[in-house]
Design an enzyme around this catalytic site. Structure first.
Site, PDB file in Angstrom:
ATOM      1  N   ASP A  86      -9.871 -11.673   9.913  1.00  0.00           N
ATOM      2  CA  ASP A  86      -9.332 -10.344  10.568  1.00  0.00           C
ATOM      3  C   ASP A  86     -10.192 -10.089  12.384  1.00  0.00           C
ATOM      4  O   ASP A  86     -10.645 -10.112  12.125  1.00  0.00           O
ATOM      5  CB  ASP A  86      -8.896  -9.222  10.127  1.00  0.00           C
ATOM      6  CG  ASP A  86      -7.899  -8.251   9.711  1.00  0.00           C
ATOM      7  OD1 ASP A  86      -7.225  -8.643  10.690  1.00  0.00           O
ATOM      8  OD2 ASP A  86      -7.624  -7.393   9.490  1.00  0.00           O
ATOM      9  N   GLU A 185       3.630  -5.218   8.162  1.00  0.00           N
ATOM     10  CA  GLU A 185       3.034  -3.342   7.424  1.00  0.00           C
ATOM     11  C   GLU A 185       3.742  -2.468   7.829  1.00  0.00           C
ATOM     12  O   GLU A 185       4.729  -2.064   8.769  1.00  0.00           O
ATOM     13  CB  GLU A 185       1.915  -3.380   7.515  1.00  0.00           C
ATOM     14  CG  GLU A 185       0.989  -1.934   6.952  1.00  0.00           C
ATOM     15  CD  GLU A 185      -0.424  -2.027   6.821  1.00  0.00           C
ATOM     16  OE1 GLU A 185      -1.061  -2.955   7.730  1.00  0.00           O
ATOM     17  OE2 GLU A 185      -0.637  -1.383   6.783  1.00  0.00           O
TER      18      GLU A 185
HETATM   19  O1  KIV Z   1      -7.380  -5.541   7.099  1.00  0.00           O
HETATM   20  C1  KIV Z   1      -6.391  -6.038   6.767  1.00  0.00           C
HETATM   21  O2  KIV Z   1      -6.453  -6.240   5.338  1.00  0.00           O
HETATM   22  C2  KIV Z   1      -5.033  -5.404   6.883  1.00  0.00           C
HETATM   23  C3  KIV Z   1      -4.034  -6.123   5.180  1.00  0.00           C
HETATM   24  C4  KIV Z   1      -3.310  -4.557   4.812  1.00  0.00           C
HETATM   25  C5  KIV Z   1      -2.446  -6.984   5.935  1.00  0.00           C
HETATM   26  O3  KIV Z   1      -4.710  -5.915   7.571  1.00  0.00           O
END
Ligand code: KIV
Length: 277
Positions: A86, A185
């Site tokens: 991410d 989300e």
């Molecule tokens: O950071 C995370 O865990 C996310 C999920 C909630 C999709 O973006």
């Protein structure tokens, strides 16, 4: 690459065959091993780690170094699952070149298979540039926690027709930009169903109902390790915190009353050697 490694093609295939895709977050080696061994298709090293592991109040303070550190631990553990790193807040918003460089670090330095970034149509040009550089991108629309302040807090998005239409357009723009998958989300069930049917890439829901091509949850929510708050969309499959606390209390008690360590946990030397000390 291990022989049975999940690929983007396999995820697309699942959508086409109407088979649900599973995704969970993981941030460390032992958890990633368990998630991988359970056969979960994709592991998201989410910036949610800022809240559930690092104790921040939001995901905003999470840094590239923190993300890469956790991604490395996860990728050392995983054989099969497809790993998504991410991109943290401000690692892709300030400029295309910086976005590509930071996305590349998830692949080169941390063993990720792809990256995820938050945002709708306004982020399509960033997705396109990263994909053109050879890095697969998972998009994320609806409630985007990094910019929750702009959305007036952690609220369901796309509840009226106009904002729903904007989200449909965002999803299409992100698909056209080359995203291989899209996380949705906190959006209404009907909207998630419509987007899922209009896209050829898989949709993954969190608080987006059952019509998405797959589901994701935060691991700590699923096992009861995050007690600060529990959103409506979370299903807690086990509440492990009280079990851990019970074990810790027992340990404290046994150390204090001398029952631990017992003979079975103790090393001894021959008596005649001991006498010579
Ligand atoms: O950071 C995370 O865990 C996310 C999920 C909630 C999709 O973006």
């Amino acid at each position: 690459m291990s022989q049975n490694k999940v690929t983007i093609g396999m995820l697309k295939d699942k959508k086409e065959k109407n088979q649900k895709i599973t995704m969970l977050t993981a941030y460390d080696y032992p958890t990633a091993r368990l998630v991988d061994e359970a056969g979960i298709d994709t592991i998201l090293v989410g910036d949610s780690l800022g809240m559930v592991v690092l104790g921040y109040d939001s995901t905003v303070p999470v840094t590239m170094d923190e993300m890469l550190h956790h991604c490395r631990a996860v990728s050392r553990a995983v054989n099969r699952a497809f790993i998504i790193g991410d991109m943290p807040f401000m690692s892709y918003q300030a400029g295309i070149e910086e976005a590509i460089k930071n996305a590349g670090r998830f692949m080169k330095e941390a063993g990720c298979d792809s990256v995820k970034l938050e945002g709708g149509s306004e982020m399509a040009h960033v997705v396109e540039a990263i994909v053109r550089a050879g890095i697969p991108v998972c998009a994320h629309i609806g409630l985007t926690p990094q910019t929750a302040t702009m959305l007036s807090g952690f609220k369901v998005q796309g509840k009226d027709a106009e904002s729903a239409r904007r989200l449909i357009q965002s999803a299409k723009d992100l698909e056209n930009a080359g995203a291989f998958m899209i996380v949705m989300e906190c959006i209404p069930d009907q909207l998630a169903k419509r987007i899922t049917s209009e896209l050829s890439i898989p949709t993954i829901g969190i608080g987006a109902g059952k019509h998405c091509d797959g589901q994701v949850l935060v691991y700590h929510d699923l096992v009861g390790l995050f007690e600060r708050f529990t959103p409506k969309f979370v299903k807690q499959y086990i509440n492990i915190s009280p079990m851990i606390k019970e074990a810790l209390l027992k340990y404290k008690e046994e150390v204090e009353n001398g029952h631990f360590p017992g003979p079975e946990h103790t090393f001894v030397m021959q008596d005649e050697e001991a006498e010579k000390i």
